[in-house]
Design a protein around this motif. Sequence first.
Motif, PDB file in Angstrom:
ATOM      1  N   LYS A   1       0.840  -1.200   0.000  1.00 26.41           N
ATOM      2  CA  LYS A   1       0.000   0.000   0.000  1.00 26.41           C
ATOM      3  C   LYS A   1       0.876   1.251   0.000  1.00 26.41           C
ATOM      4  CE  LYS A   1      -3.916   2.215   2.283  1.00 26.41           C
ATOM      5  NZ  LYS A   1      -4.522   2.616   1.030  1.00 26.41           N
ATOM      6  N   ASP A   2       0.580   2.145  -0.952  1.00 30.63           N
ATOM      7  CA  ASP A   2       1.279   3.424  -1.100  1.00 30.63           C
ATOM      8  C   ASP A   2       2.775   3.285  -1.388  1.00 30.63           C
ATOM      9  OD1 ASP A   2      -1.142   4.784  -0.616  1.00 30.63           O
ATOM     10  OD2 ASP A   2      -0.815   4.666   1.556  1.00 30.63           O
TER      11      ASP A   2
ATOM     12  N   LYS B   1      -2.167  -4.617  -7.479  1.00 28.54           N
ATOM     13  CA  LYS B   1      -3.040  -3.437  -7.546  1.00 28.54           C
ATOM     14  C   LYS B   1      -4.131  -3.477  -6.479  1.00 28.54           C
ATOM     15  CE  LYS B   1      -2.209  -2.307 -12.367  1.00 28.54           C
ATOM     16  NZ  LYS B   1      -2.769  -2.255 -13.722  1.00 28.54           N
TER      17      LYS B   1
ATOM     18  N   GLN C   1      -3.688  -4.095  -3.544  1.00 30.46           N
ATOM     19  CA  GLN C   1      -3.085  -3.544  -2.328  1.00 30.46           C
ATOM     20  C   GLN C   1      -2.908  -2.023  -2.397  1.00 30.46           C
ATOM     21  OE1 GLN C   1       0.151  -5.366  -0.388  1.00 30.46           O
ATOM     22  NE2 GLN C   1      -0.439  -7.441  -0.939  1.00 30.46           N
ATOM     23  N   GLU C   2      -3.315  -1.410  -3.495  1.00 30.83           N
ATOM     24  CA  GLU C   2      -3.262   0.038  -3.681  1.00 30.83           C
ATOM     25  C   GLU C   2      -1.852   0.625  -3.551  1.00 30.83           C
ATOM     26  OE1 GLU C   2      -6.091   1.526  -0.829  1.00 30.83           O
ATOM     27  OE2 GLU C   2      -7.779   0.666  -1.919  1.00 30.83           O
TER      28      GLU C   2
END
Length: 181
Positions: A93-94, A118, A120-121
């Motif tokens: 993430k990020d 994707k 997991q952002e």
Amino acid sequence: MNIQIDDKEFELMLEYDQILKRIRLIGIQLNVDYEGRVPVFLGVLNGGFMFMADLLKEIELASEVTFVRISSYEGASSTGNINQLLGLQMSLKDRDVIIVEDIVETGASLHYLLNLIKAQEPASVKVCSLLFKPQTLKYKFDELEYIGFEILNQFVVGYGLDYNGLGRNLRDIYRVVVKEK
């Protein structure tokens, strides 16, 4: 000089020195593109381990490393069925993620992996592949940013790539010799 692996004969395609020179150039580009960031290099096992090791030697950035293991092969061809054998061990993430692949052929494994990542952002995702077979690609990838060598649709071994589990240890990359009938 040709070599024999299992029931197939292979001829030299890319020498180790050529591979290292191309990896050095990819490393320079990655250092420029990710300056001031801390990317996660996500290696795809088993085939990508040698490429990943040599690539990371060229990276001067603060970075993290993790691996996944997926497979779609039986013998010399892809089955199209993806098996995740070793999953992600960290949150993405990020994060800026760089997927390190040995080869992109049909793109089925990469498509599967990109969907996992994707979800997991991540902040960004790019793909770095040593070899790319554009003629066999079945998916379109905007993320395929760093390519070592475009090759024809030939079966290859060496430098991490195998045939029936054999040949990963070879320093050079070899292509299968097609016998005239």
